[in-house]
Design a protein around this motif. Structure first.
Motif, PDB file in Angstrom:
ATOM      1  N   ALA A  71       1.460   9.358  -5.740  1.00  8.44           N
ATOM      2  CA  ALA A  71       1.838  10.731  -5.397  1.00  8.44           C
ATOM      3  C   ALA A  71       2.871  11.275  -6.382  1.00  8.44           C
ATOM      4  O   ALA A  71       2.793  12.439  -6.800  1.00  8.44           O
ATOM      5  CB  ALA A  71       2.371  10.787  -3.970  1.00  8.44           C
ATOM      6  N   ARG A  75      -7.232   6.078   0.582  1.00  4.82           N
ATOM      7  CA  ARG A  75      -5.839   6.323   0.985  1.00  4.82           C
ATOM      8  C   ARG A  75      -4.992   6.759  -0.204  1.00  4.82           C
ATOM      9  O   ARG A  75      -4.151   7.661  -0.082  1.00  4.82           O
ATOM     10  CB  ARG A  75      -5.265   5.064   1.608  1.00  4.82           C
ATOM     11  CG  ARG A  75      -3.840   5.231   2.021  1.00  4.82           C
ATOM     12  CD  ARG A  75      -3.484   4.480   3.235  1.00  4.82           C
ATOM     13  NE  ARG A  75      -2.083   4.733   3.538  1.00  4.82           N
ATOM     14  CZ  ARG A  75      -1.306   3.857   4.092  1.00  4.82           C
ATOM     15  NH1 ARG A  75      -1.776   2.697   4.462  1.00  4.82           N
ATOM     16  NH2 ARG A  75      -0.048   4.141   4.328  1.00  4.82           N
ATOM     17  N   LEU A  76      -5.225   6.146  -1.339  1.00  2.00           N
ATOM     18  CA  LEU A  76      -4.477   6.509  -2.552  1.00  2.00           C
ATOM     19  C   LEU A  76      -4.777   7.943  -2.971  1.00  2.00           C
ATOM     20  O   LEU A  76      -3.868   8.713  -3.282  1.00  2.00           O
ATOM     21  CB  LEU A  76      -4.854   5.527  -3.668  1.00  2.00           C
ATOM     22  CG  LEU A  76      -3.868   5.322  -4.791  1.00  2.00           C
ATOM     23  CD1 LEU A  76      -2.607   4.680  -4.254  1.00  2.00           C
ATOM     24  CD2 LEU A  76      -4.476   4.448  -5.850  1.00  2.00           C
ATOM     25  N   ILE A  97       0.836  -1.207   0.000  1.00  2.00           N
ATOM     26  CA  ILE A  97       0.000   0.000   0.000  1.00  2.00           C
ATOM     27  C   ILE A  97       0.869   1.255   0.000  1.00  2.00           C
ATOM     28  O   ILE A  97       0.610   2.200  -0.750  1.00  2.00           O
ATOM     29  CB  ILE A  97      -0.970  -0.019   1.195  1.00  2.00           C
ATOM     30  CG1 ILE A  97      -2.003  -1.126   1.000  1.00  2.00           C
ATOM     31  CG2 ILE A  97      -1.650   1.333   1.366  1.00  2.00           C
ATOM     32  CD1 ILE A  97      -2.883  -1.380   2.203  1.00  2.00           C
ATOM     33  N   ASP A  98       1.915   1.271   0.819  1.00  2.00           N
ATOM     34  CA  ASP A  98       2.815   2.429   0.855  1.00  2.00           C
ATOM     35  C   ASP A  98       3.496   2.652  -0.488  1.00  2.00           C
ATOM     36  O   ASP A  98       3.642   3.790  -0.940  1.00  2.00           O
ATOM     37  CB  ASP A  98       3.866   2.260   1.949  1.00  2.00           C
ATOM     38  CG  ASP A  98       3.297   2.435   3.346  1.00  2.00           C
ATOM     39  OD1 ASP A  98       2.164   2.981   3.467  1.00  2.00           O
ATOM     40  OD2 ASP A  98       3.960   2.016   4.307  1.00  2.00           O
ATOM     41  N   CYS A 157       0.906   4.101  -2.907  1.00  2.00           N
ATOM     42  CA  CYS A 157       0.633   5.505  -2.568  1.00  2.00           C
ATOM     43  C   CYS A 157       1.784   6.406  -3.006  1.00  2.00           C
ATOM     44  O   CYS A 157       1.563   7.504  -3.519  1.00  2.00           O
ATOM     45  CB  CYS A 157       0.369   5.659  -1.074  1.00  2.00           C
ATOM     46  SG  CYS A 157      -1.217   4.996  -0.551  1.00  2.00           S
ATOM     47  N   ALA A 208      -3.149  10.416  -0.654  1.00  2.00           N
ATOM     48  CA  ALA A 208      -1.721  10.533  -0.952  1.00  2.00           C
ATOM     49  C   ALA A 208      -1.490  11.432  -2.155  1.00  2.00           C
ATOM     50  O   ALA A 208      -0.504  12.182  -2.196  1.00  2.00           O
ATOM     51  CB  ALA A 208      -1.123   9.154  -1.196  1.00  2.00           C
TER      52      ALA A 208
END
Length: 114
Positions: A66, A106-107, A58-59, A62, A110
């Protein structure tokens, strides 16, 4: 159209550039498919190792979203198109709606950060 420096002045027709919209959708779909490849819908985040893998995935997504946002400077409507394409691809892959909504949110958050 360009203004002084690197600032790009948008024209009314930029909003309807279908070729650019397709590129945005393709990138969103590619991110969703990468997520599906790294963390299949049937996988469960029950143990700590799998949960850590999910968090890293996930990080990474993201971060890539970004970076894409900073490079392409997507406006509100194009980010919405990106989010919709990403969300639909995950739904078609068979992920639970709660995960799809949370991951999409969340995406997009970001991508909203400067």
């Amino acid at each position: 159209m360009r203004a002084a420096g690197n600032i790009r002045v948008a024209t009314a027709l930029d909003m309807f550039d279908r070729r650019r919209s397709k590129e945005i959708e393709d990138f969103a779909i590619a991110l969703a498919r990468e997520f599906a490849a790294r963390f299949p819908p049937t996988a469960q985040a029950e143990d700590a190792r799998t949960a850590a893998q999910l968090a890293r995935t996930i990080d990474d997504l993201c971060g890539r979203a970004a970076t894409y946002q900073r490079r392409e400077r997507l406006g509100m409507f194009r980010r919405a198109r990106f989010g919709t394409a990403f969300k639909l691809e995950l739904k078609h892959a068979g992920y639970p709606p709660e995960l799809v909504d949370a991951l999409t949110q969340r995406l997009l958050l970001a991508m909203a950060r400067p």
